[in-house]
Design a protein around this motif. Structure first.
Motif, PDB file in Angstrom:
ATOM      1  N   GLU A 161      44.229  60.725  55.696  1.00 51.82           N
ATOM      2  CA  GLU A 161      43.638  60.231  56.943  1.00 51.82           C
ATOM      3  C   GLU A 161      44.039  58.782  57.201  1.00 51.82           C
ATOM      4  N   LEU A 162      44.086  57.967  56.143  1.00 52.91           N
ATOM      5  CA  LEU A 162      44.472  56.575  56.309  1.00 52.91           C
ATOM      6  C   LEU A 162      45.907  56.454  56.781  1.00 52.91           C
ATOM      7  N   LEU A 163      46.828  57.188  56.157  1.00 49.55           N
ATOM      8  CA  LEU A 163      48.231  57.076  56.546  1.00 49.55           C
ATOM      9  C   LEU A 163      48.447  57.534  57.983  1.00 49.55           C
ATOM     10  N   LEU A 164      47.792  58.624  58.383  1.00 52.89           N
ATOM     11  CA  LEU A 164      47.953  59.098  59.757  1.00 52.89           C
ATOM     12  C   LEU A 164      47.393  58.095  60.764  1.00 52.89           C
ATOM     13  N   ALA A 165      46.276  57.432  60.410  1.00 52.31           N
ATOM     14  CA  ALA A 165      45.718  56.398  61.286  1.00 52.31           C
ATOM     15  C   ALA A 165      46.651  55.201  61.374  1.00 52.31           C
ATOM     16  N   LEU A 166      47.201  54.770  60.237  1.00 53.52           N
ATOM     17  CA  LEU A 166      48.144  53.650  60.225  1.00 53.52           C
ATOM     18  C   LEU A 166      49.379  53.958  61.067  1.00 53.52           C
ATOM     19  N   GLU A 167      49.938  55.126  60.845  1.00 53.71           N
ATOM     20  CA  GLU A 167      51.162  55.498  61.565  1.00 53.71           C
ATOM     21  C   GLU A 167      50.920  55.541  63.066  1.00 53.71           C
ATOM     22  N   HIS A 168      49.788  56.106  63.469  1.00 57.94           N
ATOM     23  CA  HIS A 168      49.453  56.172  64.897  1.00 57.94           C
ATOM     24  C   HIS A 168      49.314  54.774  65.491  1.00 57.94           C
ATOM     25  N   ARG A 169      48.585  53.902  64.809  1.00 61.73           N
ATOM     26  CA  ARG A 169      48.344  52.552  65.326  1.00 61.73           C
ATOM     27  C   ARG A 169      49.636  51.736  65.384  1.00 61.73           C
ATOM     28  N   LEU A 170      50.432  51.793  64.327  1.00 60.89           N
ATOM     29  CA  LEU A 170      51.637  50.965  64.281  1.00 60.89           C
ATOM     30  C   LEU A 170      52.667  51.427  65.301  1.00 60.89           C
ATOM     31  N   ARG A 171      52.835  52.738  65.463  1.00 58.17           N
ATOM     32  CA  ARG A 171      53.789  53.224  66.475  1.00 58.17           C
ATOM     33  C   ARG A 171      53.338  52.839  67.881  1.00 58.17           C
ATOM     34  N   ARG A 172      52.041  52.933  68.141  1.00 54.88           N
ATOM     35  CA  ARG A 172      51.528  52.551  69.455  1.00 54.88           C
ATOM     36  C   ARG A 172      51.741  51.067  69.712  1.00 54.88           C
ATOM     37  N   ASP A 173      51.465  50.237  68.686  1.00 54.65           N
ATOM     38  CA  ASP A 173      51.622  48.798  68.855  1.00 54.65           C
ATOM     39  C   ASP A 173      53.075  48.413  69.033  1.00 54.65           C
ATOM     40  N   LEU A 174      53.969  49.063  68.288  1.00 57.29           N
ATOM     41  CA  LEU A 174      55.394  48.774  68.442  1.00 57.29           C
ATOM     42  C   LEU A 174      55.881  49.169  69.832  1.00 57.29           C
TER      43      LEU A 174
END
Length: 746
Positions: free
Chosen positions: A168-181
């Protein structure tokens, strides 16, 4: 003494603000137990709710959405809140040992301190990986990680741990970082990897649940490594133990199996082979009748439990009932964990997958269901029910009076009373009631003058150790404002009546805090007086020494000088907000920290930069004390409102109408402001009159030396120090103080 005025007979100390303990607090707040005093000791004053952490990382929640605020909750429960870290226990003497404060005695102790990822078993993990727990530390590290990714310095993120938390943590990180980028227009590749360990991905869950997450990882381009453990962590890589070699990574996050707090090993409590606290079916520590534990820190003797917030939440009501039963001599009831808990795991976006009893479902609606469950749980603690009605003969809540400097008499009342006194003439009194200043000054016949002051007030917080520090710091402020060095102090302490051992513990903690401050300033505590009373109170008569040519007065302001303030204002409104359960824990903590900052070093810096007039800002507020300075100096002053530092939360609370009980009397000094009707419309206006406890110094400094002075103050730890205005010539017949909204205002 408890909040309801009854003496404390039993002390219940809760260590940690975990999911079980917040329910204990709420339930005791709903149904208090006479004679029982609760104390919460927690390093995390805003305790995170694990169910919403991934949503916070993903950007779906704000900080306050996903955290339980312990200050209003403790206030609701009538509990003392101690922000500190526990380092051990003395079971024989029933003491909790803390990193900063004196030991805290207990009759009943409960532990809910969670766990942390085990980085100690893998070489390099502690040095090169980011542990997900404790969560407050992780959130700060996450923001730093995010900044590195957005700056282009990190693009490969790896999470170690194949359980639900790691996924769950990795999927949340990946979602947030891709959106921010994407928001920055950066289309550079982001590589994410999950190392699931020897047991593979989600080994404790049904096959259908696991397969859905495998599909999600594949669609998102996230690499999955199963069937191997991490043998070592190196700078920029992890090394697997199956010969696959190194997996490069710029950021390595650690979510593997939990480990207990290290200090538990030295307590004497019965622990399992891993070091977790063994508890029986009633959540009582094995072999103890005075210690309970719940949450991730326990080893449940009846049968192993997953280290999941689900079980801590379910244990909360049982823990509360059993603590109450232990206090009243009733029979304890067993905790019966559910056999198959509902698990809802989000996928980063507002989409989730759930499983229970072998059934697996997925969809956006599942995330909305989880969101509803989580928000409902959080409302129980962040939207607390109305406090129980007080007895008919008790004072109304809106009639509660402030402690600290908010309990002082108003300036006009004090002036009328003192104006009617005629002290005995004494040629040795150089500064007395005829020309009052921050302290009295008495001739000694030698090179040094004696400076005398006294302060005494009711406690404004229910932590005697910290209150002692604040009271001593406040009393020393007058000595520092006169340019003197503290020499000796006499204490006047009042402690509520009650059990002898508890009275002794509170008095010892209060005086220990005060003496630490006095010792640090070079001031010897030489005696005093103690007595019983309705409320905790403390004061000091302090004597200082100052060379004749170094004496500082309120009346030294010179037109052209700038006004330097060393601390932010707002202690009165934050403390009043805390009394009403409206102040957030981080606001209260920032206020307490500010009140514990001594003014001695600041006074020395101001004097070294040519300060000619000085006072400390306390009960009469910034305007009240500035009026005293302008009156004594025969000058006027202009304040620039957006330059005045304000404590966190003070503006928000003032905007809600929260105010110290002394504010109405302080507001009588509005006549000292030019165009007061226009000024009253400014949002900052009430804060200018807010009574301060252990407030900062206000000094007039030559304009050409002001920047260097503020730089030196900031370097010495006075981060909020600022130039807030200018000394002007006094216009005949005009009010002395002018307010400007900003430096750019005409």
């Amino acid at each position: 003494m408890r909040a309801d005025g009854s003496p404390a007979v039993k002390d219940v100390v809760l260590v940690g603000a975990g999911h079980a303990h917040v329910q204990v607090l709420r339930r005791f707040g709903m149904r208090p137990l006479p004679g029982v005093r609760l104390t919460l000791i927690s390093r995390e004053l805003h305790t995170p709710y694990s169910g919403m952490l991934p949503g916070l990382i993903a950007g779906h929640y704000r900080f306050d959405d996903a955290h339980i605020d312990t200050a209003p909750l403790a206030r609701f429960a009538g509990a003392r809140l101690y922000g500190d870290e526990v380092t051990g226990l003395d079971l024989a003497r029933r003491l909790v040992l803390c990193r900063q404060r004196p030991p805290v005695p207990y009759d009943i102790l409960s532990l809910d301190i969670g766990s942390r990822p085990n980085t100690g078993a893998v070489p390099g993990a502690a040095e090169h990986a980011i542990p997900v727990k404790p969560i407050d530390g992780f959130l700060a590290r996450f923001e730093a990680l995010r900044a590195r990714v957005l700056a282009g310095r990190s693009r490969r993120v790896l999470v170690v741990g194949g359980g639900a938390g790691g996924v769950e943590l990795l999927l949340a990180l990946e979602h947030r970082l891709r959106r921010d980028l994407a928001a920055t227009g950066d289309d550079a590749a982001l590589g994410c990897t999950l190392v699931a360990g020897a047991t593979g991905l989600l080994p404790a869950f049904p096959r259908a649940f696991r397969d859905r997450f495998v599909a999600v990882l594949e669609r998102r381009g996230i690499a999955l490594h199963e069937g191997a453990r991490v043998a070592a962590v190196e700078p920029g890589a992890v090394v697997l133990d199956d010969g696959r070699g190194r997996i490069p990574a710029d950021e390595i996050l650690w979510t593997t199996e939990a480990s207990p707090a290290g200090w538990l090993a030295g307590t004497g409590l019965a622990l399992d082979a891993q070091g977790f606290v063994r508890v029986d079916a009633t959540l009582r520590a094995a072999g103890r009748d005075d210690v309970f534990a719940a949450g991730d820190t326990i080893a449940f003797d009846p049968h192993p439990l997953p280290r999941s917030g689900v079980y801590a939440v379910r244990a909360g009501p049982v823990l509360a009932d059993n603590i109450r039963a232990a206090l009243t001599g009733q029979r304890l009831r067993p905790y019966r964990p559910q056999r198959d808990a509902l698990y809802i795991v989000s996928t980063g976006a507002k989409h989730a997958i759930a499983t229970r009893n072998g059934l697996t479902v997925a969809g956006d609606w599942v995330w909305r269901w989880k969101d509803w469950i989580d928000r409902r749980f959080m409302r129980r603690f962040n939207a607390l029910p109305a406090m129980p009605a007080p007895p008919a003969d008790a004072p109304r809540a809106d009639a509660m009076r402030c402690g600290g400097c908010g309990a002082k008499l108003g300036a006009t009342t004090l002036a009328r009373v003192l104006g009617g006194l005629a002290p005995a003439p004494n040629p040795d009194v150089l500064v007395g009631l005829d020309a009052p200043d921050d302290a009295a000054v008495v001739e000694t016949g030698g090179p040094l003058l004696a400076v005398h002051t006294v302060d005494h007030f009711r406690a404004m917080i229910d932590d005697p150790w910290r209150f002692g520090m604040i009271a001593a710091n406040h009393a020393l402020g007058d000595i520092h404002a006169m340019g003197a060095k503290p020499h000796t102090a006499l204490a006047l302490a009042t402690v509520p009546f009650g059990d002898e051992a508890k009275v002794e513990a509170d008095l010892a903690a209060m005086l220990a805090g005060a003496n630490a401050v006095l010792r640090a300033s070079g001031c010897a505590l030489v005696g005093g007086h103690t007595g019983e009373g309705a409320e905790l109170a403390l004061g000091f008569a302090v004597e200082g020494r100052v060379p004749r040519d170094a004496l500082m007065r309120k009346g030294g302001l010179v037109p052209g000088d700038v006004l330097v303030l060393t601390k932010a204002i707002g202690t009165g409104v934050v403390l009043a907000g805390h009394m009403r359960g409206l102040a957030r824990a981080r606001w209260l903590e920032a206020t307490l920290v500010a009140m514990c900052v001594p003014s001695g070093p600041a006074a020395a810096i101001l004097a070294a930069h040519g300060a000619r007039g000085m006072t400390d800002v306390t009960g009469f507020g910034l305007i009240g004390h500035l009026v005293e300075m302008t009156r004594a100096s025969g000058v006027g002053a202009e304040l620039v409102l957006d330059r005045i530092p304000v404590l966190p939360g003070a503006r928000e609370l003032a905007a809600r109408g929260v105010a110290s009980s002394l504010l109405p009397q302080n507001l009588r000094l509005r006549e000292a402001i030019r165009d007061p009707a226009d000024a009253e419309a400014l949002p900052m206006f009430p804060l200018l009159f807010d009574p301060q406890t252990a407030g900062g110094l206000l000094a007039g400094v030559p304009a050409e030396r002001a920047d260097a002075c503020v730089t030196a103050l900031c370097a010495a730890g006075y981060a909020e120090a600022a130039v807030i205005g200018t000394v002007r010539p006094r216009a005949d017949g005009a009010p002395p103080i002018t307010l400007r909204a900003s430096a750019d205002a005409a």
